[in-house]
Design an enzyme around this catalytic site. Sequence first.
Site, PDB file in Angstrom:
ATOM      1  N   SER A   1     -10.356   0.735   6.846  1.00 18.92           N
ATOM      2  CA  SER A   1      -9.569   0.833   5.614  1.00 18.92           C
ATOM      3  C   SER A   1      -9.102  -0.492   5.050  1.00 18.92           C
ATOM      4  O   SER A   1      -8.730  -0.565   3.880  1.00 18.92           O
ATOM      5  CB  SER A   1      -8.336   1.711   5.863  1.00 18.92           C
ATOM      6  OG  SER A   1      -8.703   2.972   6.341  1.00 18.92           O
TER       7      SER A   1
ATOM      8  N   LYS B   1       0.838  -1.205   0.000  1.00 21.58           N
ATOM      9  CA  LYS B   1       0.000   0.000   0.000  1.00 21.58           C
ATOM     10  C   LYS B   1       0.870   1.252   0.000  1.00 21.58           C
ATOM     11  O   LYS B   1       1.837   1.337   0.759  1.00 21.58           O
ATOM     12  CB  LYS B   1      -0.915  -0.027   1.226  1.00 21.58           C
ATOM     13  CG  LYS B   1      -1.861   1.145   1.358  1.00 21.58           C
ATOM     14  CD  LYS B   1      -2.738   0.961   2.594  1.00 21.58           C
ATOM     15  CE  LYS B   1      -3.702   2.114   2.776  1.00 21.58           C
ATOM     16  NZ  LYS B   1      -4.607   1.902   3.937  1.00 21.58           N
TER      17      LYS B   1
ATOM     18  N   SER C   1      -9.170   2.603   1.904  1.00 17.07           N
ATOM     19  CA  SER C   1      -7.830   3.029   1.513  1.00 17.07           C
ATOM     20  C   SER C   1      -6.874   1.890   1.162  1.00 17.07           C
ATOM     21  O   SER C   1      -5.889   2.106   0.479  1.00 17.07           O
ATOM     22  CB  SER C   1      -7.215   3.901   2.608  1.00 17.07           C
ATOM     23  OG  SER C   1      -6.886   3.166   3.751  1.00 17.07           O
TER      24      SER C   1
END
Length: 412
Positions: free
Chosen positions: A153, A60, A129
Amino acid sequence: MPSLTSAAHAPLEAVDGSLRRQGETEPDIRAWVLVDAEGAREAAGRVTDGPLRGVPVGVKDIIDVAGLPTECGSPLRRGRIATSDAWLVDRLRRAGAVPLGKTVTTEFAYFQPGPTRNPHNLAHTPGGSSSGSAAAVAAGVVPLALGSQTAGSLTRPASFCGVAGYVAPVGAWSTRGITGLSPSLDAPGLLTAGVTELAAVVETVDGTRAELPDDGIMVLVWPGTELADIDPAMLDALDRTARALTAAGAKANDLAGQVRTPELAETHATVMAYEAARFLAAEAEHPESLSTPLRELLERGRLTPEGEYRAAQDTARTARARVLDLLTRVDVILAPAAPGPAPRGLDATGTPVLSRPWQLLGLPVVTVPGHRDPHGMPLGLQLIGHPDRVARLLGIARYTEALIQEAAGGTR
């Protein structure tokens, strides 16, 4: 797709397989910010040992990988190159894993969506996210991806994309090298195709080995209906899973009335806004470069009095003690990971409200995949556990996934 086991036999082949699959899927899925093909091949060639030998990993893009940019989905971080690996990336490298590149995140891991689409239906959001990481695993590009959670997230995109997710207890894994949003809420996590793989990676990272309790499983069932309108298909998945557990010998009761989840959800929002406004104070000085949702969050936090924040922290501490006591008498809380399947549209990521109470309390969470709605979209369930009993949480999650697969008539 490359797997945790196949990569161990041929690291370079596993990396090349991931690169081919990424090339095939990326025009549709758009899960990647950057793919470091040359660096990944070189790293695979150097790997000689380790339980994750040659496993390709998506990272990420709030998590540092040495030599690669960490841009956090924001023009304010464009071109910023990491000088060292984040703690979690370093742990995985030491185990033989190979970072393939950086996956899409929402802006500073908040609400503004990136370009990623849900692999199960391109017209639907992949979630919050950790969206790029969840989509990359669901699309079969990598068997393992890294995410994080501050509200929902990781849990939500895992549910929407039909993969397994693990959120570590807050403070249990270092956040060094991770650009956070709210220090008392941020936690790293993992995404894999299933819980068995998830448990294997957690054991590699910190030595926790999944196990089932010797004296049977005790579950509290929480439908989350006081916080959101829960899709009937999700309620049905929750009910069928609870019944499968009880049919297999578990004891299940209702969480109703034992935890004031609406108060905890609102307390979470107060803590997150207050801390984000201070953590991203420098970024707040450039409002023209921020999305409307992030500007509004930072403004709310800026206007929150310190006394209100301290009161919110007191509420969280009191509730945590009460819930931890509850989780010494039962093993897990079983709940929807999201209100329903991934919503249609790419301009929003869905609500994290079902994760807010548990993230406020710093609890570990496993998202268990396997259910689908009538249109074939994934429905994930979350198991919430005690931070000192992660082994038990993982064991019960693995067992629950097997029951879901058995009911569906087979395995992945």
